[in-house]
Design an enzyme around this catalytic site. Structure first.
Site, PDB file in Angstrom:
ATOM      1  N   GLU B 283      23.140  -8.662  -7.823  1.00 15.95           N
ATOM      2  CA  GLU B 283      23.971  -7.771  -7.009  1.00 15.95           C
ATOM      3  C   GLU B 283      23.411  -6.357  -7.004  1.00 15.95           C
ATOM      4  O   GLU B 283      23.429  -5.659  -5.986  1.00 15.95           O
ATOM      5  CB  GLU B 283      25.410  -7.790  -7.547  1.00 15.95           C
ATOM      6  CG  GLU B 283      26.424  -7.289  -6.560  1.00 15.95           C
ATOM      7  CD  GLU B 283      27.851  -7.669  -6.968  1.00 15.95           C
ATOM      8  OE1 GLU B 283      28.132  -8.876  -7.101  1.00 15.95           O
ATOM      9  OE2 GLU B 283      28.672  -6.756  -7.158  1.00 15.95           O
ATOM     10  N   GLU B 286      20.609  -6.382  -4.700  1.00 17.81           N
ATOM     11  CA  GLU B 286      21.142  -6.448  -3.336  1.00 17.81           C
ATOM     12  C   GLU B 286      21.601  -5.063  -2.877  1.00 17.81           C
ATOM     13  O   GLU B 286      21.328  -4.640  -1.755  1.00 17.81           O
ATOM     14  CB  GLU B 286      22.310  -7.443  -3.284  1.00 17.81           C
ATOM     15  CG  GLU B 286      22.849  -7.664  -1.874  1.00 17.81           C
ATOM     16  CD  GLU B 286      24.087  -8.572  -1.839  1.00 17.81           C
ATOM     17  OE1 GLU B 286      24.502  -9.091  -2.893  1.00 17.81           O
ATOM     18  OE2 GLU B 286      24.637  -8.742  -0.731  1.00 17.81           O
ATOM     19  N   CYS B 310      32.866 -10.987  -7.092  1.00 15.64           N
ATOM     20  CA  CYS B 310      33.084 -11.898  -8.230  1.00 15.64           C
ATOM     21  C   CYS B 310      34.530 -12.283  -8.421  1.00 15.64           C
ATOM     22  O   CYS B 310      34.843 -13.086  -9.287  1.00 15.64           O
ATOM     23  CB  CYS B 310      32.523 -11.356  -9.534  1.00 15.64           C
ATOM     24  SG  CYS B 310      32.266  -9.634  -9.563  1.00 15.64           S
ATOM     25  N   SER B 330      29.169  -8.629  -1.012  1.00 16.85           N
ATOM     26  CA  SER B 330      27.928  -9.083  -1.620  1.00 16.85           C
ATOM     27  C   SER B 330      27.833 -10.601  -1.452  1.00 16.85           C
ATOM     28  O   SER B 330      28.831 -11.309  -1.526  1.00 16.85           O
ATOM     29  CB  SER B 330      27.934  -8.738  -3.108  1.00 16.85           C
ATOM     30  OG  SER B 330      27.009  -9.543  -3.784  1.00 16.85           O
ATOM     31  N   LYS B 369      39.879 -19.104  -9.437  1.00 20.11           N
ATOM     32  CA  LYS B 369      38.607 -19.773  -9.708  1.00 20.11           C
ATOM     33  C   LYS B 369      38.734 -21.288  -9.557  1.00 20.11           C
ATOM     34  O   LYS B 369      37.755 -21.979  -9.332  1.00 20.11           O
ATOM     35  CB  LYS B 369      38.110 -19.398 -11.112  1.00 20.11           C
ATOM     36  CG  LYS B 369      37.780 -17.908 -11.226  1.00 20.11           C
ATOM     37  CD  LYS B 369      36.329 -17.643 -11.518  1.00 20.11           C
ATOM     38  CE  LYS B 369      35.894 -16.213 -11.233  1.00 20.11           C
ATOM     39  NZ  LYS B 369      36.642 -15.182 -11.944  1.00 20.11           N
ATOM     40  N   GLU B 372      38.118 -21.598  -6.008  1.00 22.87           N
ATOM     41  CA  GLU B 372      36.714 -21.292  -5.721  1.00 22.87           C
ATOM     42  C   GLU B 372      35.809 -22.480  -6.048  1.00 22.87           C
ATOM     43  O   GLU B 372      34.923 -22.831  -5.265  1.00 22.87           O
ATOM     44  CB  GLU B 372      36.279 -20.070  -6.540  1.00 22.87           C
ATOM     45  CG  GLU B 372      34.874 -19.600  -6.220  1.00 22.87           C
ATOM     46  CD  GLU B 372      34.398 -18.520  -7.184  1.00 22.87           C
ATOM     47  OE1 GLU B 372      34.795 -18.557  -8.367  1.00 22.87           O
ATOM     48  OE2 GLU B 372      33.624 -17.652  -6.759  1.00 22.87           O
ATOM     49  N   GLU B 377      31.362 -24.924  -0.108  1.00 22.73           N
ATOM     50  CA  GLU B 377      30.016 -24.343  -0.252  1.00 22.73           C
ATOM     51  C   GLU B 377      29.456 -24.516  -1.665  1.00 22.73           C
ATOM     52  O   GLU B 377      28.249 -24.392  -1.865  1.00 22.73           O
ATOM     53  CB  GLU B 377      30.009 -22.826   0.005  1.00 22.73           C
ATOM     54  CG  GLU B 377      30.644 -22.335   1.276  1.00 22.73           C
ATOM     55  CD  GLU B 377      32.134 -22.065   1.108  1.00 22.73           C
ATOM     56  OE1 GLU B 377      32.877 -23.010   1.422  1.00 22.73           O
ATOM     57  OE2 GLU B 377      32.548 -20.988   0.668  1.00 22.73           O
ATOM     58  N   CYS B 526      40.214  -8.962 -14.554  1.00 29.10           N
ATOM     59  CA  CYS B 526      40.418 -10.338 -15.032  1.00 29.10           C
ATOM     60  C   CYS B 526      41.291 -10.410 -16.282  1.00 29.10           C
ATOM     61  O   CYS B 526      41.975 -11.405 -16.509  1.00 29.10           O
ATOM     62  CB  CYS B 526      39.082 -10.993 -15.341  1.00 29.10           C
ATOM     63  SG  CYS B 526      37.957 -10.926 -13.956  1.00 29.10           S
TER      64      CYS B 526
END
Ligand code: FMN
Ligand code: SF4
Ligand code: SF4
Ligand code: SF4
Ligand code: SF4
Ligand code: FES
Lengths: 395, 596
Positions: B283, B286, B310, B330, B369, B372, B377, B526
């Site tokens: 990242e 990036e 994230c 990102s 999560k 996710e 994907e 988190c």
């Protein structure tokens, strides 16, 4: 039958269609705010929408707030089954209501007012709009910076409760708020707001026109003036009547019943049932030292003759509450379901008759702990019906 | 300071600030008043009514959570009238409620259960309303289950979703006896704007909202002799898990957690901090690449600010609410998903296990999560990258089921490879942590020097504040990055989606410009995630946060690019950040979703 009694009680103030609101307003604008507030306080006028809060005091409290932005709201939600007095007032003498709003606005310092109109009364809108245009011209002529808009309600009974009404005007779900703060401190958009019933506002016009004394001379202590009643049930002459407060239920029954009356429900579903044996002892008016009971809500008077099942009457009321409770608070949401299921269970013999006592205790809890007037007043009809017609609940 | 008000509660005089409620005043006197709809994080609803108390002179009882104190007020919290009413109210709630505590997810952690135990509700005088209700259980979502029969309609979830998260996926529908918590057209949570953040779960007092549990699936995998079960543990788990196992909030239990996981039977106990470090490499690069395109190549298509990706709750939120900003996100996968993709490639090769035999489990402070891991994907390894996601709470369940006396465990350390994390990786668990970690590395890449903050601690981005801003002036650049010389890198950090909403609106209006923004869906980051232990409030979040930063301070390596396993993976496998292989395994794409 003598007619003297009837003449004693029937009043013709509200619906007399005088076309002098410009004069009344001009006159009021020339007086000091203090003077008018005193006039309102002295008249003894109490809210005609349910809670019976002294109108003069409400205006005074709201006037005292230093906030710049304030609102006047006319509560025309009229959701009580069987009542349509506010509709009649708005149809026949809307200028009186508007004048009342304008005077209130002047005193508290509001520039904006709303009529919260029951959704079902949408058909009144074109005429009201016409009336508003005329009225706004008068205000311009008199130099009063005040405008009134119409807000169409969403149809839930609870939106007649002032804080739920405000929530719904703010685009939220119609749920009553915590009080305090009251609308006079934090109302529409968080600003001090007077919410008054249609009839209350119309009475304030009368008071300004004739003075506090004329109003005060009507009625009895704690319950001054006249009130518009919606009379229904077992009567040969149902309809809208303006009557002087302070009469006994007996007086009322003598005038209106079909001769076979066993009970009268005073104040609609949220009100009390008065059985025949208490007709003479019960005065129709606001709660106070003099009156036997209070007269809440919109002035519905329902007459029951001996052919009526009081069990069915109560069942209907509970059906209504179970559905119309906003559902947010425990005592009301679940309490109503329990009461409804409870009387059915007793009737069917699935619960012992002593279960009625337990339900009576439950209504006491609802009265003490429910968040708003709806849940708090379920106890009224429940206990007055169950206590007076216990046999009818069981057999 | 505001004015003080004098009142008495149960005859004891107390003086409190005038904006306090009766409930808060009672707390100062150590008098407990029961509550259900009240939660410190939320606005006051005053709808359950169990907190009612008697006010002398008032015939009605008043809701103590919603009633402000006033001068001379006399309150009684424990009269016969109060007790009888409260008992009635609890009884009423139970009649609408499918009581099956012994089979309930919240058994032992339920505020309703606790209250009915306190009030000894052993009778059932009123009629059971449940049989006539049309209660449904929504089990479609891979992350969250909603069981209306356990709901007490306190609206804590509704307020959470609206006030803290500004999502509004759940709302009150209908009135009277039909009143319920519902979604857009009563669809499943899986089919609406819900971000799966799980904040409604941690704010729900009962078992009406829970995470979808995968505990049994994980036990099955562990029992399967063919399966090689790897487990990764997110940074925030190590500062939350202790709370579920009888330790005080903010207790650091990293090493005990590792030995517990080993005893549960996982074949390999690894650390998400490793991929957190990897995220920083990817990242950070990036970001620098985007800056180069914007500043040197004048490329008008480069999307700035770049936003972190994230937090899968945030990712789903932006997909629903700000799809026009998806290019700003990102392309890095979350550390969990990077880990998953590597577990069945790099790791598998390294330990010589066939990837199809690897079961990859993650322990997360998060419910999003779970969603996710199920995104279509997330199969870049050729398999489902992460097979099962457990929350901190579910791990505690497994530890208890295994009969492990957690406190007595020895300290053990993570396996290798993919078991080493830096201090920069661990602070991913706190709001501002990704930003701080990224700056530690990016600044050093660009200037060759450490980021100019005492002991590497970038304090402006720390703490629970809604929106935090920092500007870092880049000076003394090395040759490759000299186009950044003198640039003031503008950064912002938010936690909680309502704050994210505010930040995005400010950016949209053009009021604010940033190069880089870090957004975490949950309050506090988190560590305050939807999979963390009950209960939670800011006091607890702060304790967990202190623990996170203490972990960082105590680690020998505190910068991602200095993590030896990171250096190793680039050397042996990935080549360099943003390489072809990293693109395939570590980066992802997003989809536009509906608004409601
Ligand atoms: C459930 C409920 C329904 C109500 N409905 C109405 C209504 O339809 N119209 C009305 O004027 N007041 C209604 N009220 C009373 C209002 O809350 C408020 O007290 C009133 O509008 C104040 O005006 P007043 O002082 O002029 O009576 C209702 C109250 C409750 C609790
Ligand atoms: S008493 Fe009934 S109507 Fe009033 S707030 Fe409570 S649930 Fe809603
Ligand atoms: S939600 Fe609470 S009270 Fe209800 S069944 Fe579960 S543990 Fe028991
Ligand atoms: S789901 Fe939980 S938080 Fe939401 S209203 Fe029901 S009990 Fe309260
Ligand atoms: S998981 Fe988050 S977004 Fe979804 S309903 Fe709960 S609070 Fe709202
Ligand atoms: S905690 Fe006060 S009403 Fe629910």
């Amino acid at each position: 039958m003598t007619t003297t009694k009837k003449q004693l009680h029937r009043i013709d103030l509200i619906f007399k269609n005088e076309d002098d609101c410009k004069e009344i307003l001009r006159n009021a604008l020339s007086r000091s705010d203090q003077e008018i507030v005193n006039e309102m306080v002295n008249s003894g006028l109490k809210g005609r929408g349910g809670a019976g809060f002294p109108t003069g005091l409400k205006w005074k409290l709201t006037a005292e707030s230093k906030e710049k932005e304030k609102y006047v709201i006319c509560n025309a939600d009229e959701g009580e089954p069987g009542t349509f007095k506010d509709r009649e007032i708005l149809t026949r003498v809307p200028h009186k209501v508007l004048s009342g709003m304008a005077i209130c606005a002047k005193i508290i310092g509001a520039q904006k007012g709303y009529i919260y109109l029951r959704g079902e009364y949408k058909f009144l809108v074109p005429d009201l709009k016409k009336e508003l245009r005329k009225f706004h011209d008068i205000l311009d002529e008199l130099g009063l910076d005040f405008r009134v808009d119409i807000f169409l309600g969403s149809g839930a009974y609870i939106c007649g409760e002032e804080s739920a009404l405000i929530e719904s005007m703010e685009g939220k779900r119609g749920e009553p708020r915590n009080k305090p703060p009251f609308p006079s401190v934090k109302g529409f958009k968080g600003k001090p707001t007077v919410v008054n019933n249609v009839e209350t506002l119309a009475h304030s016009y009368t008071i300004l026109k004739f003075g506090a004394k004329k109003f005060r001379d009507l009625g009895v202590k704690d319950s001054r003036g006249s009130k518009v009643f919606s009379v229904s049930g077992d009567t040969p002459i149902p309809g809208i009547y303006e009557l002087e407060l302070g009469m006994t239920v007996q007086d009322f029954v003598d005038d209106f019943s079909d001769g076979d009356c066993k009970a009268v429900q005073v104040g609609g579903a949220s009100g009390f049932l008065v059985p025949r044996k208490r007709f003479g002892k019960t005065t129709i008016g606001y709660q106070g030292k003099l009156t036997g009971i209070s007269l809440p809500t919109g002035g519905s008077m329902m007459i029951f003759n001996s052919s009526r099942s009081m069990y069915n009457v109560l069942n209907n009321y509970l059906d209504f509450f179970e559905e119309e409770s906003c559902g947010q608070c425990t005592p009301c949401r679940v309490g109503c379901q329990q009461l409804l299921k409870g009387i059915k269970a007793v009737k069917r013999g699935e619960k012992p008759t002593s279960y009625l006592n337990q339900l009576l205790k439950l209504t006491e809890t609802m009265k003490l702990t429910a968040k708003c007037g709806l849940g708090q007043s379920v106890a009224n009809s429940f206990s007055s019906i169950v206590e007076n017609f216990r046999e009818e609940m069981i057999y | 300071m505001s004015n003080m008000v004098n009142l008495t509660i149960n005859g004891i005089a107390v003086s409190v600030e005038e904006d306090k409620t009766i409930l808060e005043a009672a707390k100062e006197l150590h008098i407990k008043i029961p509550t259900l709809c009240y939660h410190k994080d939320l606005c006051v609803a005053g709808n359950c009514r169990v907190c009612v108390v008697e006010q002398v002179g008032n015939h009605k009882l008043v809701a103590s959570c919603a009633t402000p104190v006033s001068e001379g007020m006399e309150i009684n919290t424990n009269t016969l009238k109060v007790r009888n009413c409260r008992k009635h109210i609890i009884e009423l709630l139970l009649t609408e409620h499918r009581e099956e505590c012994t089979k309930c997810y919240r058994n032992g952690h339920c505020e309703l259960q606790e209250l009915s135990a306190e009030y000894q509700i052993t009778n059932q005088d009123f009629i059971d309303l449940v049989p006539d209700k049309n209660y449904t259980i929504d089990m479609l979502s891979p992350a969250i289950e909603k069981d209306d029969s356990k709901c007490i309609r306190c609206q804590r979830c509704v307020r959470t979703c609206a006030e803290i998260q500004s999502v509004g996926a759940i709302a009150v529908a209908h009135k009277g006896s039909e009143m319920k918590i519902s979604t857009f057209f009563d669809r499943s949570l899986d089919e609406v704007v819900c971000t799966n953040c799980g904040q409604c779960i941690v704010h729900c007092p009962t078992g009406a909202l829970t995470e979808k549990s995968y505990v049994e699936k994980v036990w099955d995998a562990i029992a399967d002799p063919e399966a090689h079960v790897v487990v990764q543990t997110a940074p925030a788990v190590r500062v939350g898990l202790g709370e579920e196992l009888g330790l005080g909030s903010g207790t650091r239990v990293t090493e005990k957690m590792v030995s517990a996981l080993r005893r549960l039977g996982f074949d390999s106990v690894l650390d998400t901090n490793f991929t957190a470090d990897l995220t920083i490499m990817e990242e950070g690069t990036e970001l620098l690449t985007r800056l180069k395109r914007a500043l040197v190549e004048d490329d008008p298509d480069v999307a700035l600010p770049m936003a972190t990706s994230c937090s899968p709750g945030w990712v789903k939120y932006i997909e629903h609410k700000y799809p026009e900003y998806l290019p700003n996100l990102s392309t890095c996968k979350s550390p969990q998903q990077m880990f998953g993709a590597l577990a069945k490639t790099y790791y598998a090769k390294n330990i010589k296990v066939a990837p199809e035999n690897i079961v990859s489990v993650s322990i997360m402070p998060c419910t999003a999560k779970k969603f996710e891991a199920n995104r279509p994907e997330m199969k870049d390894s050729g398999y489902k990258d992460v097979d099962f996601v457990l929350t901190t709470r579910e791990l505690a369940v497994m530890i208890r089921q295994a009969g492990i006396e957690f406190e007595k465990l020895n300290d053990e350390s993570f396996d290798s490879i993919m078991g080493i994390g830096s201090g920069a990786g661990v602070i991913f668990g706190a709001t501002g942590g990704v930003m701080e970690a990224a700056l530690r590395t990016a600044y050093e890449i660009v200037t060759g020097r450490e980021v100019p903050f005492d002991n590497l601690e970038i304090t402006p981005v720390r703490g629970l504040e809604g929106v935090k801003e920092a500007t870092v002036k880049i000076e003394g650049t090395v040759k490759e990055w000299d186009f950044l010389e003198g640039v003031e890198l503008k950064c912002a950090v938010t936690n909680g989606l309502e704050n994210a909403h505010q930040l995005m609106e400010a950016i949209k209006r053009g009021d604010k410009f940033y190069h880089f923004i870090e957004i975490m869906a949950c309050p506090g980051g988190c560590l305050g995630g939807g999979g963390q232990p009950f209960p939670v409030d800011n006091e607890i979040r702060l304790k967990r946060m202190e623990a996170i930063y203490a972990e960082d301070r105590d680690l020998p390596i505190r910068k991602s690019h200095e993590n030896p396993e990171i250096i190793q993976i680039y050397k042996e496998f990935l080549e360099k950040p943003l390489s072809h292989k990293s693109h395939k395994l570590l980066h992802t794409s997003y989809v536009k979703r509906e608004q409601y």
